[in-house]
Design an enzyme around this catalytic site. Structure first.
Site, PDB file in Angstrom:
ATOM      1  N   ASP A  37       0.765  -1.135  -0.319  1.00 18.03           N
ATOM      2  CA  ASP A  37      -0.293  -0.174   0.414  1.00 18.03           C
ATOM      3  C   ASP A  37       0.929   0.947   0.033  1.00 18.03           C
ATOM      4  O   ASP A  37       0.159   2.285  -0.430  1.00 18.03           O
ATOM      5  CB  ASP A  37      -1.039  -0.075   0.869  1.00 18.03           C
ATOM      6  N   LYS A  62      -0.914  -9.331   2.339  1.00 17.55           N
ATOM      7  CA  LYS A  62      -0.608  -9.188   3.778  1.00 17.55           C
ATOM      8  C   LYS A  62      -1.600  -8.525   4.164  1.00 17.55           C
ATOM      9  O   LYS A  62      -2.308  -7.166   4.275  1.00 17.55           O
ATOM     10  CB  LYS A  62       0.944  -8.595   3.197  1.00 17.55           C
ATOM     11  N   GLU A  97       9.705  -5.070  10.250  1.00 16.47           N
ATOM     12  CA  GLU A  97       9.819  -2.960   9.559  1.00 16.47           C
ATOM     13  C   GLU A  97      10.382  -2.053  10.595  1.00 16.47           C
ATOM     14  O   GLU A  97       9.473  -2.399  11.830  1.00 16.47           O
ATOM     15  CB  GLU A  97       9.091  -2.548   9.284  1.00 16.47           C
TER      16      GLU A  97
HETATM   17  O1  KIV Z   1       3.622  -1.201   1.542  1.00 10.85           O
HETATM   18  C1  KIV Z   1       4.618  -1.942   1.242  1.00 10.85           C
HETATM   19  O2  KIV Z   1       5.113  -1.141   0.541  1.00 10.85           O
HETATM   20  C2  KIV Z   1       5.227  -2.615   2.832  1.00 10.85           C
HETATM   21  C3  KIV Z   1       7.095  -2.588   2.809  1.00 10.85           C
HETATM   22  C4  KIV Z   1       6.953  -1.174   3.207  1.00 10.85           C
HETATM   23  C5  KIV Z   1       7.118  -4.266   3.678  1.00 10.85           C
HETATM   24  O3  KIV Z   1       4.446  -3.087   3.904  1.00 10.85           O
END
Ligand code: KIV
Length: 263
Positions: free
Chosen positions: A44, A112, A181
């Site tokens: 996102d 995710k 993260e």
């Molecule tokens: O949204 C994204 O790109 C992510 C990464 C920072 C892992 O969640």
């Protein structure tokens, strides 16, 4: 291009080889990046680097589905994960309805979800309904307004213990891998050791089971800011601007098009 990964082959990499994950938001870059990546993440983060917003919070399910479909079309041999945007998995029922849209409307392999123990029940509900889930713990970009900024985690022993508890809860709920993260490197390495699924880091040091970067950061295309953990493998913005300036110059001088570009 190596063989397409699966949930099982991703899990088997633990302790064997570091996983290479990168974000992709469209078919063009998915094709290019998918040649080397093990996993493409439709993050996102596209709300910032693609849509120009200041954080990820206004990304919608429809937007994520549109970009995920494009990425899957561009790189059908890649294992693709679709980020569930903010506010689309607040209850088990809502999470399942939205995750089912990902499977029905795109060819993505997994979703995710940001959050540790507090999201374990939701992860369990999804995995028990046949949805592959990648967890996301540590610094949670979807909490940026709640926390008043992007705060590195694992700075105290208490935070370290909490991160290990988060990772174990998500693993127990059935997640096949976990993104970690913005966590102090030594704590992230401890977290990786404390679970049997791969832990993929971003801003979490080298002691984890793989790395993920946002492609526009990694290619030096996103100029607004560069987090400390980003390495630019290309000065993309400078190269694009240089090419555009050259095109402009040639058009204005009538040096383009030449005979070879003309019917
Ligand atoms: O949204 C994204 O790109 C992510 C990464 C920072 C892992 O969640």
């Amino acid at each position: 291009m190596t063989k397409k990964m699966t949930v099982t082959s991703i899990q088997k990499t633990k302790g064997e080889k570091p996983l290479v994950m990168v974000t992709a938001y469209d078919a063009l870059f998915a094709r290019l990046l998918g040649e080397s990546a093990d996993i493409l993440l439709v993050g996102d983060s596209l709300n910032m680097s693609f849509s120009g917003k200041k954080d990820t919070l206004s990304a919608t399910m429809d937007q994520m589905l549109y970009h995920t479909d494009a990425v899957c079309s561009g790189s059908p041999e890649s294992f693709v994960i679709c980020d569930m945007p903010y506010g689309t998995y607040t209850t088990k029922e809502e999470a399942l309805a939205n995750a089912l849209r990902v499977y029905r409307e795109t060819a993505a392999d997994a979703v995710k979800i940001e959050g540790g123990i507090q999201k374990a029940e939701i992860v369990k509900h999804l995995t028990s309904n046949g949805i592959a889930v990648c967890g996301h713990i540590g610094l949670l970009p979807q909490f940026v307004r709640f926390e008043g900024g992007y705060k590195v985690k694992g700075k105290t022993q208490q935070e370290g213990v909490k991160l290990i508890e988060d990772a174990r809860a998500i693993e127990d709920a059935g997640a096949f891998c976990i993104v970690i993260e913005g966590v102090k490197a030594e704590i992230a390495a401890e977290v990786a050791k404390s679970v049997s699924v791969p832990v993929i880091g971003i801003g979490a040091g080298a002691g984890v089971d793989g790395q993920v970067l946002v492609f526009s950061d990694m290619l030096g295309l996103f100029e607004a800011f560069t987090p400390k953990f980003v390495k630019k493998y290309l000065e993309g913005a400078a190269l694009v601007k240089e090419a555009m300036a050259c095109y402009k110059d040639e058009v204005q001088k009538r040096a383009f098009p030449q005979d070879i570009h003309t019917y």
